[in-house]
Design a protein around this motif. Structure first.
Motif, PDB file in Angstrom:
ATOM      1  N   CYS A 184      14.290 -21.014  19.008  1.00 39.40           N
ATOM      2  CA  CYS A 184      12.978 -21.292  18.395  1.00 39.40           C
ATOM      3  C   CYS A 184      11.880 -21.468  19.456  1.00 39.40           C
ATOM      4  O   CYS A 184      11.821 -22.488  20.147  1.00 39.40           O
ATOM      5  CB  CYS A 184      13.059 -22.543  17.519  1.00 39.40           C
ATOM      6  N   CYS A 203       6.773 -25.428  12.433  1.00 44.81           N
ATOM      7  CA  CYS A 203       7.474 -24.169  12.122  1.00 44.81           C
ATOM      8  C   CYS A 203       6.516 -23.084  11.622  1.00 44.81           C
ATOM      9  O   CYS A 203       5.720 -23.324  10.719  1.00 44.81           O
ATOM     10  CB  CYS A 203       8.543 -24.455  11.072  1.00 44.81           C
ATOM     11  N   CYS A 206       8.904 -18.016  11.260  1.00 46.56           N
ATOM     12  CA  CYS A 206       9.028 -16.707  11.926  1.00 46.56           C
ATOM     13  C   CYS A 206      10.343 -16.024  11.603  1.00 46.56           C
ATOM     14  O   CYS A 206      10.466 -14.810  11.743  1.00 46.56           O
ATOM     15  CB  CYS A 206       8.888 -16.870  13.441  1.00 46.56           C
ATOM     16  N   GLY A 207      11.355 -16.811  11.201  1.00 44.31           N
ATOM     17  CA  GLY A 207      12.628 -16.216  10.789  1.00 44.31           C
ATOM     18  C   GLY A 207      13.659 -16.054  11.900  1.00 44.31           C
ATOM     19  O   GLY A 207      14.782 -15.610  11.635  1.00 44.31           O
ATOM     20  N   CYS A 209      15.423 -18.273  13.519  1.00 43.06           N
ATOM     21  CA  CYS A 209      16.603 -19.119  13.269  1.00 43.06           C
ATOM     22  C   CYS A 209      17.436 -18.538  12.124  1.00 43.06           C
ATOM     23  O   CYS A 209      18.670 -18.545  12.170  1.00 43.06           O
ATOM     24  CB  CYS A 209      16.186 -20.555  12.968  1.00 43.06           C
TER      25      CYS A 209
END
Ligand code: SF4
Ligand code: SF4
Length: 227
Positions: A184, A203, A206-207, A209
């Motif tokens: 991340c 957060c 963004c995807g 993780c």
């Protein structure tokens, strides 16, 4: 955040994008907010414009803007660079305010006088109040020039609206491998004892993780109303 703070953030930007829906088709235009009070945020349009028709038909609007710079520069690799700043958006319900009510407001609040004068000059003008909305301030510093993380997101709501949660979340399926934390770049994941947790204020959804988790422990939440 309260209505005066929200208005202040929009007012610093000035020209904003106002979005409506016209028979299922999204439509946008540039306009501005000119006043606020305890009931909401105010803007004007003409009764002859499609914007007016759409506001009356749907009773909904979404407003957003960006500060201090909207242009994008590029680094040597051609990657986009943004000066630190913020975006703000608010989505909710509107109602039309009569000229009489506008004058009453102007009698005790100088801010509304501009609306009165403008309506006297342009008789087809009318005022709307965004009286119920939720939104977010998305404060970004992607190069981490002024703080050690890229993002700070702050949700807000007024009227009887609540802020829905939309994003990603680590579930009980997490095995604690730590790959998501390492990956991340927004520094939004931390360890709470043995658990890995996402700080939703940092957060970007963004995807990364979601994609890297080997056991599918990161779930996508489309919308969940928070208490
Ligand atoms: S990558 Fe998946 S399993 Fe590993 S710590 Fe993150 S959420 Fe847990
Ligand atoms: S979605 Fe992106 S920003 Fe959010 S926690 Fe996952 S990797 Fe970090």
């Amino acid at each position: 955040m309260e209505i005066p703070d929200i208005y202040g953030k929009f007012d610093r930007i000035g020209c904003l994008t106002f979005a409506t829906v016209d028979n299922g088709i999204p439509q946008t235009r540039i306009a501005h907010l000119f006043a606020f009070d305890h009931e909401g945020l105010y803007f004007r349009t003409m009764i002859t414009k499609p914007f007016y028709e759409q506001l009356k038909k749907t009773g909904k609007v979404s407003v957003c803007g960006m500060f201090p710079e909207t242009s994008v520069s590029h680094d040597e690799q051609g990657m986009p660079r943004f000066k630190p700043g913020y975006t703000i958006r608010a989505t909710g319900d509107v109602r039309e305010i009569s000229f009489g009510v506008l004058k009453e407001k102007a009698a005790s609040n100088e801010m509304f006088m501009l609306g009165v004068k403008d309506t006297e000059k342009y008789p087809a003008m009318t005022t709307f109040c965004l009286f119920r909305a939720w939104g977010e301030v998305y404060d970004f510093d992607y190069e981490m020039e002024q703080r050690p993380h890229k993002l700070q997101r702050t949700g807000f709501c007024f009227g009887d609206m609540r802020i829905p949660f939309r994003g990603v979340r680590i579930t009980d399926a997490c095995t604690g491998c730590g790959k998501c934390l390492e990956r991340c770049s927004f520094k939004a994941i931390y360890k709470d004892g043995q658990r890995y947790v996402i700080d939703h204020g940092r957060c970007d959804v963004c995807g990364d993780c979601y994609k890297i988790c080997p056991v599918g422990a990161v779930e996508i939440v489309i919308e969940e109303i928070q208490s």
